[in-house]
Design a protein around this motif. Sequence first.
Motif, PDB file in Angstrom:
ATOM      1  N   GLY A  90     -65.486  91.924 100.402  1.00 36.46           N
ATOM      2  CA  GLY A  90     -64.197  92.096  99.968  1.00 36.46           C
ATOM      3  C   GLY A  90     -63.512  93.257 100.468  1.00 36.46           C
ATOM      4  N   ALA A  91     -62.363  93.577 100.022  1.00 37.25           N
ATOM      5  CA  ALA A  91     -61.495  94.739 100.049  1.00 37.25           C
ATOM      6  C   ALA A  91     -60.519  94.470  98.959  1.00 37.25           C
ATOM      7  CB  ALA A  91     -60.811  94.794 101.561  1.00 37.25           C
ATOM      8  N   PHE A  92     -60.028  95.801  98.623  1.00 37.46           N
ATOM      9  CA  PHE A  92     -58.857  96.006  97.803  1.00 37.46           C
ATOM     10  C   PHE A  92     -58.296  97.464  98.007  1.00 37.46           C
ATOM     11  CE2 PHE A  92     -62.239  97.868  95.152  1.00 37.46           C
ATOM     12  CZ  PHE A  92     -61.767  98.916  94.337  1.00 37.46           C
ATOM     13  N   VAL A  93     -56.812  97.350  97.614  1.00 38.17           N
ATOM     14  CA  VAL A  93     -55.916  98.434  97.755  1.00 38.17           C
ATOM     15  C   VAL A  93     -55.160  98.625  96.356  1.00 38.17           C
ATOM     16  CG1 VAL A  93     -54.243  99.552  99.122  1.00 38.17           C
ATOM     17  CG2 VAL A  93     -55.927  98.384 100.371  1.00 38.17           C
ATOM     18  N   THR A  94     -54.756  99.788  96.054  1.00 36.81           N
ATOM     19  CA  THR A  94     -53.925  99.983  94.889  1.00 36.81           C
ATOM     20  C   THR A  94     -52.645 100.064  95.393  1.00 36.81           C
ATOM     21  OG1 THR A  94     -55.711 101.470  93.856  1.00 36.81           O
ATOM     22  CG2 THR A  94     -53.362 101.684  93.038  1.00 36.81           C
ATOM     23  N   ALA A  95     -51.757  99.177  94.874  1.00 41.90           N
ATOM     24  CA  ALA A  95     -50.266  98.997  95.684  1.00 41.90           C
ATOM     25  C   ALA A  95     -49.253  99.992  94.576  1.00 41.90           C
ATOM     26  CB  ALA A  95     -49.829  97.761  95.732  1.00 41.90           C
ATOM     27  N   ALA A  96     -49.816 100.080  93.544  1.00 42.66           N
ATOM     28  CA  ALA A  96     -48.995 101.031  92.518  1.00 42.66           C
ATOM     29  C   ALA A  96     -50.006 101.730  91.407  1.00 42.66           C
ATOM     30  CB  ALA A  96     -47.819 100.230  91.902  1.00 42.66           C
ATOM     31  N   GLY A  97     -49.661 102.784  91.029  1.00 41.02           N
ATOM     32  CA  GLY A  97     -50.572 103.737  90.096  1.00 41.02           C
ATOM     33  C   GLY A  97     -51.714 103.932  90.685  1.00 41.02           C
ATOM     34  N   GLU A  98     -52.554 104.068  89.975  1.00 35.64           N
ATOM     35  CA  GLU A  98     -54.002 104.681  90.243  1.00 35.64           C
ATOM     36  C   GLU A  98     -54.996 103.749  89.750  1.00 35.64           C
ATOM     37  OE1 GLU A  98     -55.251 108.858  91.076  1.00 35.64           O
ATOM     38  OE2 GLU A  98     -56.418 108.568  89.172  1.00 35.64           O
ATOM     39  N   LEU A  99     -56.095 103.264  90.488  1.00 35.40           N
ATOM     40  CA  LEU A  99     -57.299 102.655  89.689  1.00 35.40           C
ATOM     41  C   LEU A  99     -58.428 103.839  89.933  1.00 35.40           C
ATOM     42  CD1 LEU A  99     -56.566  99.166  91.091  1.00 35.40           C
ATOM     43  CD2 LEU A  99     -56.596  99.900  88.757  1.00 35.40           C
ATOM     44  N   LYS A 100     -59.486 103.371  89.325  1.00 36.13           N
ATOM     45  CA  LYS A 100     -60.697 103.996  89.428  1.00 36.13           C
ATOM     46  C   LYS A 100     -61.754 103.149  89.672  1.00 36.13           C
ATOM     47  CE  LYS A 100     -64.243 106.598  86.631  1.00 36.13           C
ATOM     48  NZ  LYS A 100     -64.355 107.196  85.216  1.00 36.13           N
ATOM     49  N   GLU A 101     -62.685 103.355  90.598  1.00 38.72           N
ATOM     50  CA  GLU A 101     -63.954 102.075  90.670  1.00 38.72           C
ATOM     51  C   GLU A 101     -65.134 102.997  90.254  1.00 38.72           C
ATOM     52  OE1 GLU A 101     -65.714  99.402  93.936  1.00 38.72           O
ATOM     53  OE2 GLU A 101     -65.295 101.403  94.712  1.00 38.72           O
ATOM     54  N   ASN A 102     -65.831 102.625  89.609  1.00 39.75           N
ATOM     55  CA  ASN A 102     -67.316 102.872  89.286  1.00 39.75           C
ATOM     56  C   ASN A 102     -68.004 101.844  90.129  1.00 39.75           C
ATOM     57  OD1 ASN A 102     -66.617 105.128  87.707  1.00 39.75           O
ATOM     58  ND2 ASN A 102     -66.431 103.807  85.792  1.00 39.75           N
ATOM     59  N   ALA A 103     -68.955 102.344  91.074  1.00 39.66           N
ATOM     60  CA  ALA A 103     -70.071 101.395  91.821  1.00 39.66           C
ATOM     61  C   ALA A 103     -71.279 101.897  91.797  1.00 39.66           C
ATOM     62  CB  ALA A 103     -69.355 101.428  93.106  1.00 39.66           C
ATOM     63  N   LEU A 104     -72.291 100.995  91.989  1.00 39.94           N
ATOM     64  CA  LEU A 104     -73.704 101.333  92.204  1.00 39.94           C
ATOM     65  C   LEU A 104     -73.828 101.360  93.672  1.00 39.94           C
ATOM     66  CD1 LEU A 104     -75.291  99.046  89.480  1.00 39.94           C
ATOM     67  CD2 LEU A 104     -74.493 101.437  89.109  1.00 39.94           C
ATOM     68  N   ALA A 105     -74.643 102.489  94.401  1.00 36.96           N
ATOM     69  CA  ALA A 105     -74.993 102.589  95.724  1.00 36.96           C
ATOM     70  C   ALA A 105     -76.374 102.087  95.838  1.00 36.96           C
ATOM     71  CB  ALA A 105     -74.800 104.063  95.991  1.00 36.96           C
ATOM     72  N   ALA A 106     -76.428 101.007  95.176  1.00 41.36           N
ATOM     73  CA  ALA A 106     -77.974 100.478  95.274  1.00 41.36           C
ATOM     74  C   ALA A 106     -77.883  98.888  95.587  1.00 41.36           C
ATOM     75  CB  ALA A 106     -78.792 100.753  94.121  1.00 41.36           C
ATOM     76  N   ARG A 107     -78.884  98.663  96.164  1.00 45.60           N
ATOM     77  CA  ARG A 107     -78.888  97.259  96.682  1.00 45.60           C
ATOM     78  C   ARG A 107     -79.717  96.649  95.487  1.00 45.60           C
ATOM     79  NH1 ARG A 107     -76.157  93.496  99.714  1.00 45.60           N
ATOM     80  NH2 ARG A 107     -77.644  92.039 100.370  1.00 45.60           N
ATOM     81  N   LEU A 108     -79.237  95.474  94.624  1.00 42.24           N
ATOM     82  CA  LEU A 108     -79.903  94.884  93.640  1.00 42.24           C
ATOM     83  C   LEU A 108     -80.550  93.628  94.050  1.00 42.24           C
ATOM     84  CD1 LEU A 108     -77.271  95.571  90.702  1.00 42.24           C
ATOM     85  CD2 LEU A 108     -79.359  96.905  91.390  1.00 42.24           C
ATOM     86  N   PRO A 109     -81.615  93.135  93.176  1.00 44.74           N
ATOM     87  CA  PRO A 109     -82.012  91.697  93.552  1.00 44.74           C
ATOM     88  C   PRO A 109     -80.838  90.844  93.276  1.00 44.74           C
ATOM     89  CG  PRO A 109     -83.391  92.877  91.652  1.00 44.74           C
ATOM     90  CD  PRO A 109     -82.420  93.671  92.015  1.00 44.74           C
ATOM     91  N   THR A 110     -80.879  89.715  93.767  1.00 43.43           N
ATOM     92  CA  THR A 110     -79.485  88.886  93.518  1.00 43.43           C
ATOM     93  C   THR A 110     -79.938  87.683  92.630  1.00 43.43           C
ATOM     94  OG1 THR A 110     -80.423  87.492  95.478  1.00 43.43           O
ATOM     95  CG2 THR A 110     -78.589  89.062  95.979  1.00 43.43           C
ATOM     96  N   ASP A 111     -81.224  87.475  92.327  1.00 43.76           N
ATOM     97  CA  ASP A 111     -81.524  86.298  91.404  1.00 43.76           C
ATOM     98  C   ASP A 111     -82.948  86.716  90.631  1.00 43.76           C
ATOM     99  OD1 ASP A 111     -79.437  84.402  91.781  1.00 43.76           O
ATOM    100  OD2 ASP A 111     -80.438  84.221  93.716  1.00 43.76           O
ATOM    101  N   GLY A 112     -83.139  86.124  89.556  1.00 44.54           N
ATOM    102  CA  GLY A 112     -84.364  86.117  88.956  1.00 44.54           C
ATOM    103  C   GLY A 112     -84.285  87.534  87.991  1.00 44.54           C
ATOM    104  N   TRP A 113     -83.430  87.858  87.525  1.00 46.67           N
ATOM    105  CA  TRP A 113     -83.510  89.193  86.720  1.00 46.67           C
ATOM    106  C   TRP A 113     -82.506  89.160  85.587  1.00 46.67           C
ATOM    107  CZ3 TRP A 113     -79.668  92.774  86.177  1.00 46.67           C
ATOM    108  CH2 TRP A 113     -78.536  92.679  87.037  1.00 46.67           C
ATOM    109  N   LYS A 114     -82.750  89.563  84.342  1.00 48.37           N
ATOM    110  CA  LYS A 114     -81.836  89.779  83.582  1.00 48.37           C
ATOM    111  C   LYS A 114     -81.214  91.255  83.103  1.00 48.37           C
ATOM    112  CE  LYS A 114     -80.961  85.681  81.743  1.00 48.37           C
ATOM    113  NZ  LYS A 114     -79.385  85.306  81.579  1.00 48.37           N
ATOM    114  N   THR A 115     -82.413  92.267  83.188  1.00 44.99           N
ATOM    115  CA  THR A 115     -82.338  93.528  82.925  1.00 44.99           C
ATOM    116  C   THR A 115     -82.865  94.465  83.828  1.00 44.99           C
ATOM    117  OG1 THR A 115     -82.387  92.829  80.562  1.00 44.99           O
ATOM    118  CG2 THR A 115     -82.671  95.380  81.134  1.00 44.99           C
ATOM    119  N   LEU A 116     -82.021  95.253  84.382  1.00 46.08           N
ATOM    120  CA  LEU A 116     -82.826  96.280  85.452  1.00 46.08           C
ATOM    121  C   LEU A 116     -82.390  97.789  84.671  1.00 46.08           C
ATOM    122  CD1 LEU A 116     -81.122  95.084  88.851  1.00 46.08           C
ATOM    123  CD2 LEU A 116     -83.788  95.089  87.914  1.00 46.08           C
ATOM    124  N   GLU A 117     -83.545  98.584  85.003  1.00 49.91           N
ATOM    125  CA  GLU A 117     -83.201 100.068  84.826  1.00 49.91           C
ATOM    126  C   GLU A 117     -82.998 100.958  86.235  1.00 49.91           C
ATOM    127  OE1 GLU A 117     -83.616 101.911  81.886  1.00 49.91           O
ATOM    128  OE2 GLU A 117     -83.648  99.862  81.115  1.00 49.91           O
TER     129      GLU A 117
END
Length: 188
Positions: A90-117
């Motif tokens: 995906g992609a996104f752009v702010t068209a008006a105002g300002e947004l903040k993105e908090n993201a994880l720079a880690a590859r997470l398992p896609t399935d089979g988990w409920k909680t990760l540290e």
Amino acid sequence: MSVSSPAPASPAPASSASASSADTAAPTQAELLDFVRRAAADAELIASLPLDPEGRTWVRLEGPGGSEAWLIGWPPGTGTGWHDHADSVGAFVTAAGELKENALAARLPTDGWKTLELSEGVDRERRLPTGKGRAFGQHHVHEVLNESADRHAVSVHAYYPPLPQIRRYSRTGPTLRLEQVERPQDWQ
């Protein structure tokens, strides 16, 4: 959340070169980012979105190459919560105002988990004022926020393939917990 359905909005027209390549192949992250940038620069399109003082509003757009695209209004103090877009890029752009993105720079398992540290150092923060945005790959876990106390923000988003699901998470310190899996019928 509130849903708005004004007359269908059209994003900025695609150039013939990008439109013809998008017809023959899945759009790349760069093509999605180009599309959302052009749509975010369309003042008439951005002004067509009705803004609600209490809940997010959105209108679906025609994205390139069969992608799913959205114009989204963010009242002051609103956000998405932690989520990912499964197998979609995906992609996104702010068209008006300002947004903040908090993201994880880690590859997470896609399935089979409920909680990760989460490990230290995986958190990333980006400020995205008007005209700024980003592209991202599959399984990108993030939250998007309008931290303004008094100003709406508006953004344009595109995803390919169209969102098969969204996984929603809660976060307490380093603990990330899968809370819910939503499918298209849940938000259409």
